[in-house]
Scaffold this motif. Structure first.
Motif, PDB file in Angstrom:
ATOM      1  N   TYR A  95       0.829  -1.205   0.000  1.00  0.00           N
ATOM      2  CA  TYR A  95       0.000   0.000   0.000  1.00  0.00           C
ATOM      3  C   TYR A  95       0.867   1.260   0.000  1.00  0.00           C
ATOM      4  CZ  TYR A  95      -3.263   3.590   1.474  1.00  0.00           C
ATOM      5  OH  TYR A  95      -3.993   4.740   1.550  1.00  0.00           O
ATOM      6  N   VAL A  96       1.835   1.298   0.888  1.00  0.00           N
ATOM      7  CA  VAL A  96       2.690   2.487   0.993  1.00  0.00           C
ATOM      8  C   VAL A  96       3.521   2.681  -0.272  1.00  0.00           C
ATOM      9  CG1 VAL A  96       4.685   3.446   2.233  1.00  0.00           C
ATOM     10  CG2 VAL A  96       2.751   2.523   3.500  1.00  0.00           C
ATOM     11  N   SER A  97       4.085   1.592  -0.803  1.00  0.00           N
ATOM     12  CA  SER A  97       4.941   1.740  -1.981  1.00  0.00           C
ATOM     13  C   SER A  97       4.135   2.155  -3.213  1.00  0.00           C
ATOM     14  CB  SER A  97       5.721   0.453  -2.247  1.00  0.00           C
ATOM     15  OG  SER A  97       4.842  -0.589  -2.594  1.00  0.00           O
ATOM     16  N   LEU A  98       2.901   1.706  -3.340  1.00  0.00           N
ATOM     17  CA  LEU A  98       2.082   2.116  -4.478  1.00  0.00           C
ATOM     18  C   LEU A  98       1.465   3.497  -4.269  1.00  0.00           C
ATOM     19  CD1 LEU A  98       0.320  -1.258  -5.302  1.00  0.00           C
ATOM     20  CD2 LEU A  98       2.047  -0.085  -6.658  1.00  0.00           C
ATOM     21  N   ARG A  99       1.045   3.774  -3.067  1.00  0.00           N
ATOM     22  CA  ARG A  99       0.395   5.060  -2.773  1.00  0.00           C
ATOM     23  C   ARG A  99       1.359   6.239  -2.922  1.00  0.00           C
ATOM     24  NH1 ARG A  99      -4.568   7.229  -2.681  1.00  0.00           N
ATOM     25  NH2 ARG A  99      -4.812   8.697  -0.997  1.00  0.00           N
ATOM     26  N   THR A 100       2.594   6.048  -2.521  1.00  0.00           N
ATOM     27  CA  THR A 100       3.568   7.139  -2.596  1.00  0.00           C
ATOM     28  C   THR A 100       4.238   7.240  -3.964  1.00  0.00           C
ATOM     29  OG1 THR A 100       5.344   5.718  -1.777  1.00  0.00           O
ATOM     30  CG2 THR A 100       4.082   6.973  -0.127  1.00  0.00           C
ATOM     31  N   PHE A 102       6.447   5.125  -5.041  1.00  0.00           N
ATOM     32  CA  PHE A 102       7.792   4.559  -4.932  1.00  0.00           C
ATOM     33  C   PHE A 102       8.010   3.442  -5.939  1.00  0.00           C
ATOM     34  CE2 PHE A 102      10.602   1.365  -2.908  1.00  0.00           C
ATOM     35  CZ  PHE A 102      11.766   2.106  -2.861  1.00  0.00           C
ATOM     36  N   ALA A 103       6.939   2.685  -6.230  1.00  0.00           N
ATOM     37  CA  ALA A 103       7.074   1.512  -7.085  1.00  0.00           C
ATOM     38  C   ALA A 103       5.927   1.447  -8.085  1.00  0.00           C
ATOM     39  CB  ALA A 103       7.089   0.249  -6.234  1.00  0.00           C
ATOM     40  N   ALA A 104       6.229   0.890  -9.242  1.00  0.00           N
ATOM     41  CA  ALA A 104       5.216   0.648 -10.267  1.00  0.00           C
ATOM     42  C   ALA A 104       4.701  -0.786 -10.112  1.00  0.00           C
ATOM     43  CB  ALA A 104       5.809   0.846 -11.649  1.00  0.00           C
ATOM     44  N   PRO A 105       3.386  -1.000 -10.299  1.00  0.00           N
ATOM     45  CA  PRO A 105       2.808  -2.336 -10.070  1.00  0.00           C
ATOM     46  C   PRO A 105       3.449  -3.449 -10.894  1.00  0.00           C
ATOM     47  CG  PRO A 105       1.068  -0.714 -10.350  1.00  0.00           C
ATOM     48  CD  PRO A 105       2.358  -0.026 -10.654  1.00  0.00           C
ATOM     49  N   GLY A 106       3.723  -3.186 -12.164  1.00  0.00           N
ATOM     50  CA  GLY A 106       4.342  -4.219 -13.004  1.00  0.00           C
ATOM     51  C   GLY A 106       5.724  -4.625 -12.522  1.00  0.00           C
ATOM     52  N   TRP A 107       6.465  -3.677 -12.028  1.00  0.00           N
ATOM     53  CA  TRP A 107       7.808  -3.964 -11.530  1.00  0.00           C
ATOM     54  C   TRP A 107       7.749  -4.677 -10.182  1.00  0.00           C
ATOM     55  CZ3 TRP A 107      11.852  -4.054 -14.532  1.00  0.00           C
ATOM     56  CH2 TRP A 107      11.826  -3.303 -15.704  1.00  0.00           C
ATOM     57  N   ILE A 108       6.703  -4.434  -9.404  1.00  0.00           N
ATOM     58  CA  ILE A 108       6.527  -5.205  -8.164  1.00  0.00           C
ATOM     59  C   ILE A 108       6.314  -6.673  -8.516  1.00  0.00           C
ATOM     60  CG2 ILE A 108       4.991  -5.619  -6.205  1.00  0.00           C
ATOM     61  CD1 ILE A 108       4.575  -2.615  -6.006  1.00  0.00           C
ATOM     62  N   CYS A 109       5.513  -6.924  -9.541  1.00  0.00           N
ATOM     63  CA  CYS A 109       5.289  -8.305  -9.984  1.00  0.00           C
ATOM     64  C   CYS A 109       6.585  -8.945 -10.483  1.00  0.00           C
ATOM     65  CB  CYS A 109       4.227  -8.347 -11.072  1.00  0.00           C
ATOM     66  SG  CYS A 109       2.588  -7.854 -10.514  1.00  0.00           S
ATOM     67  N   ALA A 110       7.382  -8.163 -11.195  1.00  0.00           N
ATOM     68  CA  ALA A 110       8.676  -8.688 -11.663  1.00  0.00           C
ATOM     69  C   ALA A 110       9.574  -9.025 -10.480  1.00  0.00           C
ATOM     70  CB  ALA A 110       9.354  -7.676 -12.579  1.00  0.00           C
ATOM     71  N   GLY A 111       9.598  -8.172  -9.473  1.00  0.00           N
ATOM     72  CA  GLY A 111      10.411  -8.449  -8.286  1.00  0.00           C
ATOM     73  C   GLY A 111       9.892  -9.639  -7.505  1.00  0.00           C
ATOM     74  N   ALA A 112       8.563  -9.815  -7.498  1.00  0.00           N
ATOM     75  CA  ALA A 112       7.985 -10.950  -6.774  1.00  0.00           C
ATOM     76  C   ALA A 112       8.305 -12.285  -7.446  1.00  0.00           C
ATOM     77  CB  ALA A 112       6.472 -10.776  -6.650  1.00  0.00           C
ATOM     78  N   GLY A 113       8.683 -12.248  -8.704  1.00  0.00           N
ATOM     79  CA  GLY A 113       9.020 -13.480  -9.413  1.00  0.00           C
ATOM     80  C   GLY A 113      10.453 -13.932  -9.237  1.00  0.00           C
ATOM     81  N   ILE A 114      11.231 -13.242  -8.424  1.00  0.00           N
ATOM     82  CA  ILE A 114      12.659 -13.564  -8.278  1.00  0.00           C
ATOM     83  C   ILE A 114      12.867 -14.956  -7.667  1.00  0.00           C
ATOM     84  CG2 ILE A 114      14.766 -12.869  -7.071  1.00  0.00           C
ATOM     85  CD1 ILE A 114      14.378 -10.599  -8.790  1.00  0.00           C
ATOM     86  N   VAL A 115      12.188 -15.256  -6.580  1.00  0.00           N
ATOM     87  CA  VAL A 115      12.380 -16.556  -5.923  1.00  0.00           C
ATOM     88  C   VAL A 115      11.891 -17.699  -6.816  1.00  0.00           C
ATOM     89  CG1 VAL A 115      11.782 -17.978  -3.928  1.00  0.00           C
ATOM     90  CG2 VAL A 115      12.377 -15.581  -3.597  1.00  0.00           C
ATOM     91  N   PRO A 116      10.715 -17.607  -7.449  1.00  0.00           N
ATOM     92  CA  PRO A 116      10.332 -18.692  -8.363  1.00  0.00           C
ATOM     93  C   PRO A 116      11.287 -18.874  -9.539  1.00  0.00           C
ATOM     94  CG  PRO A 116       8.411 -17.387  -7.800  1.00  0.00           C
ATOM     95  CD  PRO A 116       9.605 -16.671  -7.244  1.00  0.00           C
ATOM     96  N   VAL A 117      11.830 -17.780 -10.061  1.00  0.00           N
ATOM     97  CA  VAL A 117      12.808 -17.897 -11.157  1.00  0.00           C
ATOM     98  C   VAL A 117      14.065 -18.601 -10.666  1.00  0.00           C
ATOM     99  CG1 VAL A 117      14.378 -16.546 -12.612  1.00  0.00           C
ATOM    100  CG2 VAL A 117      11.955 -15.989 -12.545  1.00  0.00           C
ATOM    101  N   ALA A 118      14.547 -18.223  -9.483  1.00  0.00           N
ATOM    102  CA  ALA A 118      15.742 -18.870  -8.940  1.00  0.00           C
ATOM    103  C   ALA A 118      15.496 -20.354  -8.692  1.00  0.00           C
ATOM    104  CB  ALA A 118      16.182 -18.188  -7.650  1.00  0.00           C
ATOM    105  N   ALA A 119      14.327 -20.700  -8.169  1.00  0.00           N
ATOM    106  CA  ALA A 119      14.005 -22.112  -7.919  1.00  0.00           C
ATOM    107  C   ALA A 119      13.909 -22.891  -9.226  1.00  0.00           C
ATOM    108  CB  ALA A 119      12.702 -22.220  -7.137  1.00  0.00           C
ATOM    109  N   THR A 120      13.317 -22.286 -10.248  1.00  0.00           N
ATOM    110  CA  THR A 120      13.203 -22.949 -11.543  1.00  0.00           C
ATOM    111  C   THR A 120      14.577 -23.152 -12.174  1.00  0.00           C
ATOM    112  OG1 THR A 120      11.014 -21.991 -11.868  1.00  0.00           O
ATOM    113  CG2 THR A 120      12.150 -22.803 -13.829  1.00  0.00           C
ATOM    114  N   LEU A 121      15.421 -22.128 -12.137  1.00  0.00           N
ATOM    115  CA  LEU A 121      16.771 -22.262 -12.688  1.00  0.00           C
ATOM    116  C   LEU A 121      17.579 -23.314 -11.940  1.00  0.00           C
ATOM    117  CD1 LEU A 121      17.665 -18.535 -13.389  1.00  0.00           C
ATOM    118  CD2 LEU A 121      17.095 -20.312 -15.059  1.00  0.00           C
ATOM    119  N   PHE A 122      17.409 -23.347 -10.627  1.00  0.00           N
ATOM    120  CA  PHE A 122      18.110 -24.342  -9.819  1.00  0.00           C
ATOM    121  C   PHE A 122      17.649 -25.758 -10.187  1.00  0.00           C
ATOM    122  CE2 PHE A 122      19.112 -26.667  -5.911  1.00  0.00           C
ATOM    123  CZ  PHE A 122      20.398 -26.231  -5.677  1.00  0.00           C
ATOM    124  N   ALA A 123      16.332 -25.932 -10.359  1.00  0.00           N
ATOM    125  CA  ALA A 123      15.798 -27.251 -10.732  1.00  0.00           C
ATOM    126  C   ALA A 123      16.253 -27.654 -12.125  1.00  0.00           C
ATOM    127  CB  ALA A 123      14.274 -27.235 -10.654  1.00  0.00           C
TER     128      ALA A 123
END
Length: 141
Positions: A95-100, A102-123
């Motif tokens: 809420y704070v990052s979008l309201r102020t 600070f962050a764009a919604p699409g880029w938040i989604c890209a950042g949220a995909g970091i752990v799944p991408v790392a897990a997929t690459l590791f697998a």
């Protein structure tokens, strides 16, 4: 049949720990790469990555305390407390990052995909090398 509490050496969670470390590396690289798109992109990758990495760290800590010993009851209680506070904290951060702005919604989604991408690459790496980690502790062979 031996269970996970019989030998608490931590080898069962080594892949998860490695995924967490590689996620941190990818998060730093993604934040640096997003710098060309502007401050909202960097803020979005930072926010989304922070949400997933902190959540991953809490769950990894819970898995360690649950699987490896009864002597850490206070740590387990602390981690359960953090787990219960996780969603209100995540909601407040988003809420704070979008309201102020600070962050764009699409880029938040890209950042949220970091752990799944790392897990997929590791697998994929494990699959292509033809190695395995063996059966999980307590699993019937």
């Amino acid at each position: 049949m031996s269970g996970p509490r019989d030998k608490a050496d931590g080898r069962g969670l080594q892949p998860a720990t490695r995924i967490g470390l590689w996620s941190l590396v990818l998060w730093g690289g993604a934040a640096a790469g997003a710098a060309w798109a502007g401050p909202e992109a960097v803020g979005g990758v930072a926010t989304g990555g922070a949400v997933t990495l902190c959540s991953y760290a809490i769950h990894l800590g819970l898995a360690r305390s649950w699987a490896f010993g009864r002597r850490r009851r206070s740590a387990r209680a602390y981690l359960w407390f953090l787990w219960l506070l996780k969603w209100p904290l995540v909601g407040s951060l988003l809420y704070v990052s979008l309201r102020t702005g600070f962050a764009a919604p699409g880029w938040i989604c890209a950042g949220a995909g970091i752990v799944p991408v790392a897990a997929t690459l590791f697998a994929l790496r494990v699959l292509l090398r033809g190695t395995s980690f063996g059966p999980a502790r307590g699993e019937a062979i």
